[in-house]
Design a protein around this motif. Structure first.
Motif, PDB file in Angstrom:
ATOM      1  N   CYS A  21       0.824  -1.206   0.000  1.00  0.00           N
ATOM      2  CA  CYS A  21       0.000   0.000   0.000  1.00  0.00           C
ATOM      3  C   CYS A  21       0.856   1.253   0.000  1.00  0.00           C
ATOM      4  CB  CYS A  21      -0.956   0.016   1.204  1.00  0.00           C
ATOM      5  SG  CYS A  21      -2.102  -1.367   1.243  1.00  0.00           S
ATOM      6  N   GLY A  24       0.244   5.205  -2.509  1.00  0.00           N
ATOM      7  CA  GLY A  24      -0.424   6.454  -2.164  1.00  0.00           C
ATOM      8  C   GLY A  24      -1.598   6.783  -3.057  1.00  0.00           C
ATOM      9  N   LEU A  25      -2.305   5.757  -3.547  1.00  0.00           N
ATOM     10  CA  LEU A  25      -3.459   5.973  -4.418  1.00  0.00           C
ATOM     11  C   LEU A  25      -4.719   5.967  -3.556  1.00  0.00           C
ATOM     12  CD1 LEU A  25      -2.478   3.574  -7.334  1.00  0.00           C
ATOM     13  CD2 LEU A  25      -2.050   6.030  -7.132  1.00  0.00           C
ATOM     14  N   THR A  26      -5.247   7.114  -3.301  1.00  0.00           N
ATOM     15  CA  THR A  26      -6.410   7.239  -2.412  1.00  0.00           C
ATOM     16  C   THR A  26      -7.719   7.431  -3.170  1.00  0.00           C
ATOM     17  OG1 THR A  26      -6.027   9.624  -2.236  1.00  0.00           O
ATOM     18  CG2 THR A  26      -4.976   8.200  -0.582  1.00  0.00           C
ATOM     19  N   ARG A  27      -7.632   7.701  -4.454  1.00  0.00           N
ATOM     20  CA  ARG A  27      -8.833   7.962  -5.231  1.00  0.00           C
ATOM     21  C   ARG A  27      -9.620   6.673  -5.459  1.00  0.00           C
ATOM     22  NH1 ARG A  27      -8.952  10.434 -11.417  1.00  0.00           N
ATOM     23  NH2 ARG A  27     -11.147   9.939 -11.839  1.00  0.00           N
ATOM     24  N   GLU A  28     -10.932   6.755  -5.318  1.00  0.00           N
ATOM     25  CA  GLU A  28     -11.777   5.607  -5.624  1.00  0.00           C
ATOM     26  C   GLU A  28     -11.925   5.496  -7.142  1.00  0.00           C
ATOM     27  OE1 GLU A  28     -15.763   4.076  -3.690  1.00  0.00           O
ATOM     28  OE2 GLU A  28     -16.190   5.575  -5.233  1.00  0.00           O
ATOM     29  N   CYS A  68      -3.909  -1.612  -2.385  1.00  0.00           N
ATOM     30  CA  CYS A  68      -4.903  -1.126  -1.422  1.00  0.00           C
ATOM     31  C   CYS A  68      -5.860  -0.125  -2.075  1.00  0.00           C
ATOM     32  CB  CYS A  68      -4.206  -0.489  -0.217  1.00  0.00           C
ATOM     33  SG  CYS A  68      -3.206  -1.661   0.724  1.00  0.00           S
ATOM     34  N   ARG A  70      -9.290   1.485  -3.536  1.00  0.00           N
ATOM     35  CA  ARG A  70     -10.734   1.550  -3.358  1.00  0.00           C
ATOM     36  C   ARG A  70     -11.344   1.665  -4.762  1.00  0.00           C
ATOM     37  NH1 ARG A  70     -13.155   5.570  -1.302  1.00  0.00           N
ATOM     38  NH2 ARG A  70     -11.545   7.115  -1.763  1.00  0.00           N
ATOM     39  N   GLU A 368      -2.005   6.096 -11.722  1.00  0.00           N
ATOM     40  CA  GLU A 368      -2.730   4.846 -11.488  1.00  0.00           C
ATOM     41  C   GLU A 368      -2.318   3.771 -12.491  1.00  0.00           C
ATOM     42  OE1 GLU A 368      -3.934   7.807 -11.489  1.00  0.00           O
ATOM     43  OE2 GLU A 368      -5.054   8.113  -9.642  1.00  0.00           O
TER      44      GLU A 368
END
Length: 444
Positions: A21, A24-28, A68, A70, A368
């Motif tokens: 994880c 650092g990809l936090t976007r859904e 990780c 979303r 991404e």
């Protein structure tokens, strides 16, 4: 377009690859896919929710676990892979990505320059190889009509170069035989024998050796007899070889096509095209220089003479019905039909080379895409991709060619048997011509 949005859980973690994880990809991410067994399978539960499975979905579960991620599934119910509509807009999964309705497409599509202008490929890691081509049902085995192609089959036991060589030897043997009889006439050949062995008789004798027939007259000179023995030996070898190859050609089980070209498909009545919607090749058919390929595109637009394949068993069974031309990768039919798909044969002799296929990402998501590419490369190196693929897609050929011989049918011998009445007809015509000529000569 119709679509249903379902929020899915995080992908399951596999023991071979544990995600850090650290990307650092936090976007859904909005992930789109079509019902495309065995690559992506969408099943509706009784409560109306959707259940996902298949080769590409399991791969995506591993990727999402590694990073990780979303994500939210946005399945596409119509449109197919992605092609240009007649009005110039993109449809299918390519359209979902191009117009900002999805971020990732779980699919396996061929790299095309036109698609690459609106979407990005995860091209470092191909997920599959395809071999799309045209398929037709095998012929029914009924007695075929007499055609030129049927008579051409009589030449197939020997290569064209061999036939031309035999024609050359036919005249060569006749010339050498005539020369031997003429030179030997002062010693061994009598005047009546010389009269019998003229140019036409030598040519006929040469032809008779190739069909293993004897001569009415045997030359007396050693040179001419040497030519005769050599030609008989050559004729015996040729006759036995041709006969053996012809019988083998007629009795070995082969797949006979109902039609052999797109031209025949277009001109014969009652034929329909079966293909999946949104194929990239539709863009090629639309602007093709071939009138028959442009006709295929028109069928997909108007729906006339066209069956839209959605890989459900009810529709897929149409592909093995008579007078259906199917454009598909045969491995998909194996999953839906099993060995029943073996009743289809390629329309053309030369199959296209296998092409690599990739997943898609929307433009502007470089970070991404790079993260997904890195995760898939680790999966490939660890052998995870291959193991998941084997669970869903057979690597072998389910259609094992048969090497058993079969009984010769009337249809097999129709071209051979028709030679006899054809020869009788020609003989009667020649007889009438000679009778008329002699009758006119008698009056004169």
């Amino acid at each position: 377009m119709d679509r249903m949005e379902v929020v899915g859980p995080a992908a399951q973690n596999l023991s071979e690859l544990k995600g850090s994880c650290g990307e650092g990809l936090t976007r859904e991410l909005r992930v789109t896919a079509i019902h495309d067994p065995p690559y992506f399978i969408i099943t509706e539960r009784e409560d109306g929710s959707l259940l996902y499975d298949g080769y590409l979905f399991q791969l995506w579960q591993v990727v999402a676990s590694q990073l990780c991620l979303r994500y939210r599934m946005v399945p596409l119910l119509t449109g197919g892979y992605g092609s240009l509509a007649k009005n110039g807009t993109w449809v299918g999964m390519v359209g979902e990505l191009a117009y900002g309705r999805a971020d990732v497409a779980l699919t396996w599509v061929l790299f095309r320059e036109d698609r690459a202008t609106v979407v990005d490929y995860v091209e470092a890691v191909p997920v599959q190889q395809n071999q799309y081509t045209f398929y037709v049902p095998q012929s029914s085995g009924e007695v075929p009509p007499l055609t030129l192609d049927m008579y051409n089959a009589l030449w197939q036991p020997l290569h064209l170069h061999v036939w031309w060589t035999l024609v050359a030897f036919l005249f060569l043997i006749a010339a050498v035989l005539r020369l031997s009889c003429r030179v030997g006439s002062t010693t061994s050949e009598t005047n009546p024998q010389m009269t019998e062995m003229g140019w036409s008789a030598c040519l006929l004798a040469s032809l008779m050796t190739f069909v293993s027939q004897g001569w009415a007259y045997t030359p007396g000179s050693p040179a001419a007899r040497t030519v005769a023995l050599s030609s008989w030996m050559l004729g015996l070898l040729i006759y036995s070889t041709y006969t053996a190859n012809l019988i083998s050609h007629l009795t070995v089980t082969t797949a006979e096509r109902s039609i052999t070209s797109l031209e025949q498909f277009s001109k014969q009545r009652g034929w329909v095209l079966a293909a999946e919607p949104g194929l990239g090749v539709l863009n090629d058919w639309k602007t093709s220089s071939s009138v028959y390929e442009r006709e295929l595109f028109e069928r997909t637009v108007t729906g006339e003479g066209y069956v839209k394949l959605d890989v459900s068993k009810e529709v897929v069974h149409r592909t093995i019905q008579p007078k259906v031309l199917t454009y598909i990768d045969i491995t998909k039919l194996f999953y839906a039909l099993g060995t029943e798909a073996c009743t289809l044969v390629p329309l053309l002799d030369n199959l296209p080379p296998k092409a690599r296929n990739f997943m898609l990402v929307a433009k502007g998501l470089d970070r991404e895409r790079q993260a997904i590419t890195s995760a898939m490369m680790r999966m490939k190196e660890a052998g995870v991709m291959q193991r998941v693929k084997r669970q869903w897609i057979s690597s072998g050929d389910l259609c094992t060619p048969s090497t058993e011989t079969r009984s010769m049918t009337f249809g097999d011998l129709l071209a051979v048997l028709s030679i006899v009445p054809a020869a009788v007809t020609c003989s009667v015509a020649v007889l009438v011509f000679e009778w008329v000529r002699y009758a006119l000569d008698g009056r004169r």
